[in-house]
Write an enzyme that holds these catalytic residues in place. Structure first.
Site, PDB file in Angstrom:
ATOM      1  N   HIS A 131       0.871  -1.183   0.000  1.00 25.51           N
ATOM      2  CA  HIS A 131       0.000   0.000   0.000  1.00 25.51           C
ATOM      3  C   HIS A 131       0.909   1.235   0.000  1.00 25.51           C
ATOM      4  CE1 HIS A 131      -2.741   2.986   1.849  1.00 25.51           C
ATOM      5  NE2 HIS A 131      -3.735   2.206   1.477  1.00 25.51           N
ATOM      6  N   ASP A 208       3.493  -4.046   8.046  1.00 22.28           N
ATOM      7  CA  ASP A 208       2.197  -3.385   7.927  1.00 22.28           C
ATOM      8  C   ASP A 208       1.121  -4.445   8.159  1.00 22.28           C
ATOM      9  OD1 ASP A 208      -0.207  -2.328   7.104  1.00 22.28           O
ATOM     10  OD2 ASP A 208       0.556  -1.473   5.233  1.00 22.28           O
ATOM     11  N   GLN A 211      -4.080  -5.348   7.142  1.00 19.64           N
ATOM     12  CA  GLN A 211      -5.019  -6.345   6.605  1.00 19.64           C
ATOM     13  C   GLN A 211      -4.869  -7.705   7.281  1.00 19.64           C
ATOM     14  OE1 GLN A 211      -7.423  -5.575   4.605  1.00 19.64           O
ATOM     15  NE2 GLN A 211      -6.764  -3.604   3.794  1.00 19.64           N
ATOM     16  N   LYS A 234     -10.441  -0.988  10.120  1.00 21.42           N
ATOM     17  CA  LYS A 234     -10.639  -2.221   9.339  1.00 21.42           C
ATOM     18  C   LYS A 234     -10.926  -3.398  10.265  1.00 21.42           C
ATOM     19  CE  LYS A 234      -7.257  -0.571   5.953  1.00 21.42           C
ATOM     20  NZ  LYS A 234      -8.039  -0.075   4.833  1.00 21.42           N
ATOM     21  N   CYS A 372      -4.717   2.082  -3.774  1.00 21.56           N
ATOM     22  CA  CYS A 372      -3.518   2.704  -3.175  1.00 21.56           C
ATOM     23  C   CYS A 372      -2.300   1.799  -3.331  1.00 21.56           C
ATOM     24  CB  CYS A 372      -3.727   3.055  -1.703  1.00 21.56           C
ATOM     25  SG  CYS A 372      -5.069   4.210  -1.451  1.00 21.56           S
TER      26      CYS A 372
HETATM   27  N1  PMP Z   1      -1.698  -0.531   4.602  1.00 20.38           N
HETATM   28  C1  PMP Z   1      -2.614  -1.359   4.087  1.00 20.38           C
HETATM   29  C2  PMP Z   1      -2.193  -2.739   3.669  1.00 20.38           C
HETATM   30  C3  PMP Z   1      -3.923  -0.927   3.934  1.00 20.38           C
HETATM   31  O1  PMP Z   1      -4.832  -1.749   3.401  1.00 20.38           O
HETATM   32  C4  PMP Z   1      -4.291   0.386   4.338  1.00 20.38           C
HETATM   33  C5  PMP Z   1      -5.708   0.895   4.185  1.00 20.38           C
HETATM   34  N2  PMP Z   1      -6.243   0.695   2.918  1.00 20.38           N
HETATM   35  C6  PMP Z   1      -3.301   1.193   4.890  1.00 20.38           C
HETATM   36  C7  PMP Z   1      -2.024   0.716   5.009  1.00 20.38           C
HETATM   37  C8  PMP Z   1      -3.597   2.599   5.348  1.00 20.38           C
HETATM   38  O2  PMP Z   1      -4.442   2.605   6.446  1.00 20.38           O
HETATM   39  P1  PMP Z   1      -5.009   4.010   6.996  1.00 20.38           P
HETATM   40  O3  PMP Z   1      -5.553   4.743   5.814  1.00 20.38           O
HETATM   41  O4  PMP Z   1      -6.053   3.600   7.965  1.00 20.38           O
HETATM   42  O5  PMP Z   1      -3.861   4.711   7.627  1.00 20.38           O
END
Ligand code: PMP
Length: 414
Positions: A131, A208, A211, A234, A372
């Protein structure tokens, strides 16, 4: 695929669904099928009530007031830190930094841990399936420090090529990063193995977990990483909540990133001293009600049992994959051996966004776009995918309804 009776009785999805008021609503006159859980999850009544009851009965700022309400708010808020520490098996609550989400967590590590250590020629290692929150902060600090960001490659199945990742762990790498689970492919990465190799080489590893935490038990000590970031929204919690877990020795060595109230010991114009971690990294008034909701979210997961959640979701993933594979012209992007319930796909002759728009009219919420993860889209040579991402409150009947809707809207686009 048959659902084993034992699991079906233990995991009573209809009873669980009753805890999520939003799931009962209709969209465009159709029953909602919410398959955008990797984007954000829905919230159970207990989380909604925890937030409301904080505002209704206990609202005050934390750590500042000696009055009863201030104490109640502080006790509830700090209690969530304890719950979070236990939830991810952190060795100490003081290693749990409360953030606004994963993005703030990775940026904190970028500016407070990485940047002060960077010199020209250094590198930060990430992967091609990340991401943007696990790419762009590294690019920003690399530019300032004269360093580069390297990305370990993946294969056509959407699996990290681990040997290549390990071969890229060279002495100039000041931080290695990897997602625990891909938000686009669902791929589960072998974090333990990567962490073991990073430790052998003395390279800190950031994972990270955005997920992963909603779907599987996470034990940061067993994983062996240095930093673990995740986001609350999430995993049933309100938006604007998140966690950075970091090893104590790193937190002790890191300068604060945000300055302001709450993070100091004494402020003087001839020199300010700082609070100990975690407060050193938590300037300003936090999302108090949001974290109280996050505490209720953890309680909810624990009432179900994270293993039971995982088992049910794996059944849903297998069933949805099987149903989608039967559709001619449908290509699943991401066929890793180990996945969480995220399915990206393309359908011949149809744009992902058109499909998502038409599916919405059928009551089905899926995401279309780059998720993203531009570099991942570049790897697969596509501008976007359609993504169905499931949660434990989803059902096989919803998967059937989704497939019916998909076949219907496909006809409209042919
Ligand atoms: N890393 C991953 C793998 C994600 O799926 C997401 C959210 N789509 C994020 C980071 C970013 O999370 P946040 O927007 O809540 O900071």
């Amino acid at each position: 695929m048959n659902t084993p009776a034992s699991t079906a009785t233990v995991f009573d999805v209809e009873r669980i669904r009753a805890d999520f008021p939003l799931l009962a609503r209709t969209v465009h006159g159709k029953p909602l099928v919410y398959f955008d859980n990797a984007n954000t999850s829905q919230k159970p009544v207990s989380v909604i009530e925890a937030v409301a009851s904080h505002y209704r009965l206990h609202n005050a700022n934390v750590s500042r007031a000696v009055h009863q309400l201030g104490e109640e708010a502080t006790t509830a808020y700090e209690g969530v830190r304890d719950k979070l520490a236990a939830f991810i098996n952190a060795p100490s609550r003081n290693e749990v930094i409360l953030t606004s989400g994963t993005t703030q967590a990775t940026n904190l590590v970028a500016y407070s841990f990485v940047l002060p250590r960077l010199k020209a020629g250094d590198a930060i290692l990430t992967t091609a399936m990340e991401h943007h929150a696990n790419i762009v902060p590294w690019q920003l600090v690399a530019q300032r420090g004269g360093a580069t960001v390297k990305a370990a490659p993946i294969d056509e199945r959407g699996e990290l090529i681990v040997e290549r990742y390990l071969a890229m762990l060279t002495p100039e790498v000041k931080l290695a990063c990897v997602t625990h689970v891909s938000n686009v492919l669902g791929t589960v990465n072998p974090v333990r193995e990567i962490a073991r190799e990073c430790r052998k080489r003395g390279i800190p590893l950031l994972v990270d977990g955005s997920q992963a935490v909603p779907h599987r038990a996470v034990d940061v000590q067993a994983l062996g990483c240095d930093f673990y970031a995740f986001t609350g929204h999430k995993m049933l919690a309100p938006t604007g909540t998140g966690v950075l877990w970091a090893r104590r020795e790193h937190l002790a060595a890191m300068p604060p990133f945000f300055g302001g109230g709450e993070m100091i010991r004494e402020v003087r114009f001839d020199g300010t001293t700082f609070a100990e971690p975690p407060h050193k990294f938590e300037a300003g008034t936090p999302n108090i009600a949001g974290f109280i909701g996050m505490g209720a979210a953890i309680d909810y997961y624990q009432s179900l049992g994270i293993e039971a959640v995982h088992a049910w979701e794996q059944q849903l993933l297998a069933y949805a994959t099987e149903r989608l594979r039967d559709i001619p012209g449908l290509r699943i992007i991401g066929e890793a051996a180990e996945k969480e319930p995220v399915i990206s796909f393309l359908l011949d002759g149809a744009q992902a966004t058109d499909l998502a728009t038409l599916l919405d009219l059928e009551g089905v919420a899926v995401r279309s776009g780059h998720h993203c993860a531009h570099p991942l889209m570049q790897f697969f040579g596509v501008p976007s995918t359609l993504r169905a991402s499931l949660a434990f409150y989803n059902t096989r009947e919803e998967i059937d309804a989704f497939v019916v809707a998909l076949l219907k809207v496909r006809k409209l686009l042919m």
